[in-house]
Design a protein around this motif. Structure first.
Motif, PDB file in Angstrom:
ATOM      1  N   LEU A  82      60.301 113.226 113.214  1.00  0.00           N
ATOM      2  CA  LEU A  82      59.846 112.203 112.168  1.00  0.00           C
ATOM      3  C   LEU A  82      60.664 112.102 111.003  1.00  0.00           C
ATOM      4  CD1 LEU A  82      55.805 112.846 112.344  1.00  0.00           C
ATOM      5  CD2 LEU A  82      57.286 111.139 113.602  1.00  0.00           C
ATOM      6  N   GLY A  83      61.668 112.874 110.893  1.00  0.00           N
ATOM      7  CA  GLY A  83      62.454 112.741 109.685  1.00  0.00           C
ATOM      8  C   GLY A  83      63.362 111.397 109.654  1.00  0.00           C
ATOM      9  N   LEU A  84      63.555 110.802 108.394  1.00  0.00           N
ATOM     10  CA  LEU A  84      64.378 109.504 108.275  1.00  0.00           C
ATOM     11  C   LEU A  84      66.004 109.867 108.497  1.00  0.00           C
ATOM     12  CD1 LEU A  84      62.263 108.245 105.068  1.00  0.00           C
ATOM     13  CD2 LEU A  84      61.793 108.082 107.582  1.00  0.00           C
ATOM     14  N   LEU A  85      66.598 108.401 109.011  1.00  0.00           N
ATOM     15  CA  LEU A  85      67.920 108.509 109.154  1.00  0.00           C
ATOM     16  C   LEU A  85      68.618 108.268 108.057  1.00  0.00           C
ATOM     17  CD1 LEU A  85      67.842 107.005 112.621  1.00  0.00           C
ATOM     18  CD2 LEU A  85      68.102 109.304 112.285  1.00  0.00           C
ATOM     19  N   ARG A  86      69.982 108.538 107.975  1.00  0.00           N
ATOM     20  CA  ARG A  86      70.943 108.263 106.820  1.00  0.00           C
ATOM     21  C   ARG A  86      70.991 106.753 106.898  1.00  0.00           C
ATOM     22  NH1 ARG A  86      76.254 107.091 106.065  1.00  0.00           N
ATOM     23  NH2 ARG A  86      76.589 107.084 108.381  1.00  0.00           N
ATOM     24  N   LYS A 107      83.683 100.076  83.941  1.00  0.00           N
ATOM     25  CA  LYS A 107      82.446 100.473  84.803  1.00  0.00           C
ATOM     26  C   LYS A 107      81.580 101.407  84.168  1.00  0.00           C
ATOM     27  CE  LYS A 107      84.185  98.658  89.203  1.00  0.00           C
ATOM     28  NZ  LYS A 107      84.320  99.076  90.693  1.00  0.00           N
ATOM     29  N   LYS A 108      80.143 101.314  84.521  1.00  0.00           N
ATOM     30  CA  LYS A 108      79.204 102.528  83.775  1.00  0.00           C
ATOM     31  C   LYS A 108      79.296 103.499  84.936  1.00  0.00           C
ATOM     32  CE  LYS A 108      76.360  99.393  80.987  1.00  0.00           C
ATOM     33  NZ  LYS A 108      75.017  99.019  80.896  1.00  0.00           N
ATOM     34  N   ALA A 109      78.974 104.723  84.222  1.00  0.00           N
ATOM     35  CA  ALA A 109      78.829 106.009  85.409  1.00  0.00           C
ATOM     36  C   ALA A 109      77.488 105.737  85.995  1.00  0.00           C
ATOM     37  CB  ALA A 109      78.713 107.060  84.426  1.00  0.00           C
ATOM     38  N   ARG A 110      77.782 105.785  87.408  1.00  0.00           N
ATOM     39  CA  ARG A 110      76.733 105.526  88.161  1.00  0.00           C
ATOM     40  C   ARG A 110      75.346 106.493  88.046  1.00  0.00           C
ATOM     41  NH1 ARG A 110      77.822 103.395  94.146  1.00  0.00           N
ATOM     42  NH2 ARG A 110      75.595 102.985  94.094  1.00  0.00           N
ATOM     43  N   ALA A 111      73.887 106.095  88.211  1.00  0.00           N
ATOM     44  CA  ALA A 111      73.202 106.970  88.156  1.00  0.00           C
ATOM     45  C   ALA A 111      73.027 107.650  89.476  1.00  0.00           C
ATOM     46  CB  ALA A 111      71.669 106.302  87.673  1.00  0.00           C
ATOM     47  N   PRO A 112      72.266 108.637  89.720  1.00  0.00           N
ATOM     48  CA  PRO A 112      72.104 109.402  90.850  1.00  0.00           C
ATOM     49  C   PRO A 112      71.291 108.273  92.004  1.00  0.00           C
ATOM     50  CG  PRO A 112      71.498 110.900  89.253  1.00  0.00           C
ATOM     51  CD  PRO A 112      71.640 109.648  88.394  1.00  0.00           C
ATOM     52  N   THR A 113      71.515 108.115  92.856  1.00  0.00           N
ATOM     53  CA  THR A 113      71.202 107.067  94.070  1.00  0.00           C
ATOM     54  C   THR A 113      69.881 107.941  94.709  1.00  0.00           C
ATOM     55  OG1 THR A 113      71.672 105.716  95.717  1.00  0.00           O
ATOM     56  CG2 THR A 113      72.754 108.133  95.831  1.00  0.00           C
ATOM     57  N   LEU A 114      68.949 106.865  94.969  1.00  0.00           N
ATOM     58  CA  LEU A 114      67.904 107.386  95.753  1.00  0.00           C
ATOM     59  C   LEU A 114      67.942 107.115  97.191  1.00  0.00           C
ATOM     60  CD1 LEU A 114      65.181 105.812  93.033  1.00  0.00           C
ATOM     61  CD2 LEU A 114      65.960 108.236  93.458  1.00  0.00           C
ATOM     62  N   ARG A 115      68.997 106.592  97.708  1.00  0.00           N
ATOM     63  CA  ARG A 115      69.165 106.235  98.983  1.00  0.00           C
ATOM     64  C   ARG A 115      69.324 107.341  99.761  1.00  0.00           C
ATOM     65  NH1 ARG A 115      74.000 105.923 101.503  1.00  0.00           N
ATOM     66  NH2 ARG A 115      75.779 105.938 100.429  1.00  0.00           N
ATOM     67  N   LYS A 116      69.036 107.309 101.079  1.00  0.00           N
ATOM     68  CA  LYS A 116      69.311 108.278 102.131  1.00  0.00           C
ATOM     69  C   LYS A 116      70.859 108.460 102.212  1.00  0.00           C
ATOM     70  CE  LYS A 116      66.582 110.380 104.033  1.00  0.00           C
ATOM     71  NZ  LYS A 116      66.103 111.469 103.791  1.00  0.00           N
ATOM     72  N   THR A 117      71.639 109.707 102.166  1.00  0.00           N
ATOM     73  CA  THR A 117      73.047 109.735 102.011  1.00  0.00           C
ATOM     74  C   THR A 117      73.151 110.711 103.313  1.00  0.00           C
ATOM     75  OG1 THR A 117      72.872 111.509 100.443  1.00  0.00           O
ATOM     76  CG2 THR A 117      73.551 109.549  99.743  1.00  0.00           C
ATOM     77  N   LYS A 118      72.063 111.432 103.841  1.00  0.00           N
ATOM     78  CA  LYS A 118      72.210 112.147 105.216  1.00  0.00           C
ATOM     79  C   LYS A 118      71.051 112.028 105.631  1.00  0.00           C
ATOM     80  CE  LYS A 118      71.018 116.419 102.575  1.00  0.00           C
ATOM     81  NZ  LYS A 118      71.556 117.988 102.559  1.00  0.00           N
ATOM     82  N   ASN A 119      70.944 112.553 107.097  1.00  0.00           N
ATOM     83  CA  ASN A 119      69.633 112.495 107.742  1.00  0.00           C
ATOM     84  C   ASN A 119      68.861 113.763 107.444  1.00  0.00           C
ATOM     85  OD1 ASN A 119      70.681 110.584 109.525  1.00  0.00           O
ATOM     86  ND2 ASN A 119      71.494 111.920 110.947  1.00  0.00           N
ATOM     87  N   ASP A 120      67.635 113.438 107.378  1.00  0.00           N
ATOM     88  CA  ASP A 120      66.568 114.564 107.306  1.00  0.00           C
ATOM     89  C   ASP A 120      66.666 115.703 108.322  1.00  0.00           C
ATOM     90  OD1 ASP A 120      65.426 113.218 104.981  1.00  0.00           O
ATOM     91  OD2 ASP A 120      63.728 112.422 106.068  1.00  0.00           O
ATOM     92  N   GLY A 121      66.049 116.960 108.051  1.00  0.00           N
ATOM     93  CA  GLY A 121      66.257 118.044 108.737  1.00  0.00           C
ATOM     94  C   GLY A 121      65.644 117.930 110.345  1.00  0.00           C
ATOM     95  N   ASN A 122      64.529 116.934 110.176  1.00  0.00           N
ATOM     96  CA  ASN A 122      63.680 116.744 111.506  1.00  0.00           C
ATOM     97  C   ASN A 122      64.093 115.383 112.160  1.00  0.00           C
ATOM     98  OD1 ASN A 122      62.071 117.396 113.429  1.00  0.00           O
ATOM     99  ND2 ASN A 122      60.259 116.348 112.545  1.00  0.00           N
ATOM    100  N   ALA A 123      65.186 114.832 111.328  1.00  0.00           N
ATOM    101  CA  ALA A 123      65.388 113.248 112.074  1.00  0.00           C
ATOM    102  C   ALA A 123      65.911 113.328 113.285  1.00  0.00           C
ATOM    103  CB  ALA A 123      66.462 112.667 110.970  1.00  0.00           C
TER     104      ALA A 123
END
Length: 708
Positions: A271-275, A296-312
């Motif tokens: 049930l894990g989410l994909l990158r 350009k301003k320094a980018r804030a930490p992103t909330l998007r999925k940058t890698k697969n979940d462990g149970n994906a």
């Protein structure tokens, strides 16, 4: 060998061809040696039994696509296709009712049920709760046996005497009331409970010690009625360990045929989410040459999925075109960038955060032709409504008009070597479009993530795929036999699912005519379906009060959840993590599940909510508690439900999760979670809530018809 490649024998003349029977012609067309023509003389069955047996064989041939053999049998016996269904149904019903026929004395049925009641009442406190599970199925089958054996007066007296023993809080009170509508043997064939009981056993989970004590009791007293019911109509799923408590049993009771077997939930699920895809930001090439570029301003930490979940699951386990970066068009990349931008501005809803809501009213609809279904695109720019007259209306709600394909002269002016989907579209001159094609009410609509397709299903039993570029129906899928109750797109496009009255779940793709998967397992109408956020699973619910989770890879059912007391009307997954599922029914109850926690239904369930948990106000009548929509907030901390009466209610499930870890969930005497309301209910004047969805920035969007 392909039959179409075989040479067709030529007949000498049209006169000869006319003299050859049709069955012989069919044989000749596939290159086989035909039997003598006299063998095809009609031999009609004489008795009703022979007719029923032949009709069953013909139905089997039709189910396996053996049309040649079916046609020959039709001509030889004189039974046509229209008679097959009626005869086979009659045969099935006769076989089912035959199982209930008995020479037992009519007074023995009442005595057997009284003996069972006495045994349950005198059992130990630790086992009384699970032994009491026997009362409803034994009551129902005893009543049916009395009717089948033509003891109608005794059946009526039996019902009046013992039905009152099942209180209003009984999980099966609705089924018991439905039994009262059946008063003779002839009516049994039209009752859906009997139709379901004919091929399935009622499932009861019980400890080995309790089962042994039950068998010892009925065998010592030779209660033949109970022995027959236990052997023929019940399945006791025994296990070792301590007996379950009343609270544990109530959490999973209510399914049309009891609860799921223990081995039904043992399959491993991911049930894990994909990158999410890596998309480079679009450069600002349109700046003036003399205009200095901003630093350009320094980018804030992103909330998007940058890698697969462990149970994906593996990204290639099920082909998901929306995640394959090399297939993304410029428009797809722009959509992903817009999504990432909304992520950065998303508001996290916590206990001290106010909830913003917007309600879209469907105005000027005929009172006799109200919208039967509404949906909003994931980016909250397009609203689609299906109406009771078969019309579908598509509306732009994001400020701009709808997109449409350019005209033919405009397309001819484009460079054919550089044609892409993004440069053949333009902004339409109108914010709304009307789609016609369905011949009955449209019960389900769903917009694809790319906003290029719209899927719809309705009363006419068809599933239609529409283009949102040319606003025309592309294909009509005719797989369902009866009305289609719901359709939904996969979160990454390409796949869409439909469910309906024929109890089937069908998965389609946008480039094929036939379904790629067809799943069956529900015991009644399948009313709602929803893809998992990773696109690998589909959750469905229906009138059998059971939730099933299907694996898209092989079509197998990997989870069965029971516990609802009324028909399931809505489903929603938490897109924040993919582990949590919420389900709602027409009785006003919501269940909150954690499918990653365990394989046991009573441990998967985290909490139960009720819409009539109100302080200092009058409780809603049952007919006004019907839950019509259900959704999680984008951050996963809130669960919001809408009712047919026009109420919007939210629960703080983040607090529920914290209390659940410490086993401190606050509940009422009936087991419903209390004191978790996030705000006072929002109410419309009279408009029912047809659809709920949180925008990407966590603004609640609601929609429904304006009602005076």
């Amino acid at each position: 060998m392909n039959m179409e490649e075989l040479p067709k024998p030529e007949l000498d003349s049209p006169e000869i061809k006319d003299e050859v029977p049709q069955a012989v012609q069919d044989v000749e067309e596939i290159g086989l040696e035909p039997p003598p023509a006299e063998e095809f003389s009609r031999k009609e069955p004489k008795t009703a039994k022979e007719k029923s047996e032949i009709a069953s064989i013909m139905k089997l041939l039709g189910d396996h696509g053996l049309t040649f053999a079916l046609g020959a049998l039709e001509r030889e016996t004189g039974i046509n296709k229209d008679e097959i269904k009626d005869l086979t149904v009659e045969t099935d019903v006769r076989q089912v009712l035959g199982q209930y026929e008995s020479k037992t004395d009519k007074d023995s049925y009442k005595e057997a049920f009284i003996a069972l009641q006495r045994f349950v009442d005198q059992s130990l406190d630790s086992t009384r709760a699970e032994l009491s599970q026997l009362l409803y199925p034994v009551f129902a089958h005893t009543y049916i046996k009395l009717l089948v054996n033509n003891y109608e007066s005794e059946a009526r007296n039996f019902y009046n005497e013992f039905a009152k023993g099942f209180g209003e809080d009984s999980p099966y009170i609705e089924d018991i009331r439905r039994l009262a509508t059946v008063t003779n043997k002839k009516q049994l064939a039209q009752n859906d409970v009997i139709t379901t009981f004919k091929v399935r056993h009622f499932i009861i989970r019980m400890t080995r010690d309790s089962l042994l004590s039950l068998k010892r009791h009925i065998n010592d007293r030779n209660i033949q009625v109970l022995i027959d019911i236990l052997e023929d109509h019940l399945f006791i799923d025994q296990f070792d360990g301590l007996p379950r408590t009343r609270e544990q049993i109530d959490a999973v009771s209510g399914g049309l045929l009891g609860e799921a077997k223990r081995d039904a939930n043992k399959s491993k699920i991911q049930l894990g989410l994909l990158r999410e895809p890596e998309v480079a930001e679009i450069e600002e090439d349109d700046l003036m040459e003399d205009e200095p570029k901003k630093k350009k301003k320094a980018r804030a930490p992103t909330l998007r999925k940058t890698k697969n979940d462990g149970n994906a699951p593996n990204p290639t386990r099920v082909p998901l075109l929306g995640l394959q970066e090399h297939l993304l068009t410029a428009g797809d990349k722009a959509d992903w960038l817009s999504y990432y931008k909304d992520l950065e501005h998303r508001v996290k809803l916590t206990g001290d955060q106010k909830l913003s809501a917007v309600f879209y009213s469907v105005l000027n609809a005929d009172p006799d032709c109200l919208p039967a279904s509404i949906t909003i695109s994931d980016d909250s720019t397009v609203l689609c409504a299906g109406f009771e007259d078969g019309c579908i209306r598509v509306n732009a709600i994001g400020g701009d008009n709808l997109r449409e394909m350019k005209s033919l002269p405009q397309l001819e002016m484009l460079d054919k070597d550089r044609l892409e989907l993004d440069n053949i579209l333009q902004v339409s001159e109108t914010p709304t479009r009307k789609l016609l094609g369905h011949t009955g009410a449209v019960y389900g609509v769903s917009i694809s993530p790319r906003k290029d397709f719209l899927a719809s299903g309705g009363e006419d039993g068809t599933v239609r795929l529409w283009s949102l570029f040319v606003y025309q129906c592309i294909i009509v899928h005719r797989g369902h036999l009866w009305p289609v109750w719901d359709v939904t797109f996969s979160p990454y496009g390409n796949y869409f699912c439909s469910v309906g009255m024929d109890r089937s779940v069908r998965v389609w793709v946008t480039d094929k005519e036939n379904p790629i998967r067809m799943m069956a397992g529900h015991y009644s109408d399948v009313t709602v379906c929803k893809f998992h956020p990773n696109g690998n699973y589909i959750a469905t619910g229906g009138e059998d009060r059971c939730i099933r989770l299907w694996d898209l890879l092989d079509g197998k059912c990997v989870r069965q959840l029971t516990g609802h007391r009324s028909s399931i009307s809505v489903l929603s997954w938490s897109t924040a993590c993919g582990k949590y599922l919420a389900t709602g029914d027409i009785g006003g109850h919501v269940r909150f599940w954690d499918l990653s926690k365990s394989t046991k239904s009573d441990e998967i369930l985290l909490a139960r909510f009720s819409v009539d948990e109100q302080k200092g106000t009058v409780k809603l009548p049952v007919q006004h508690q019907h839950i019509t929509s259900l959704t999680f907030s984008r951050c996963g901390s809130l669960l919001t439900a809408g009712t047919i009466k026009g109420e919007i209610i939210s629960w703080d499930v983040a607090r529920v999760l914290v209390d659940s870890e410490n086993e401190e969930v606050s509940t009422t005497a009936t087991g419903f979670a209390k004191n978790y309301r996030f705000h006072q209910p929002y109410r419309t004047k009279r408009s029912p809530i047809c659809f709920l969805q949180y925008s990407r920035r966590n603004v609640l969007l609601a929609a429904g018809p304006f009602s005076r």
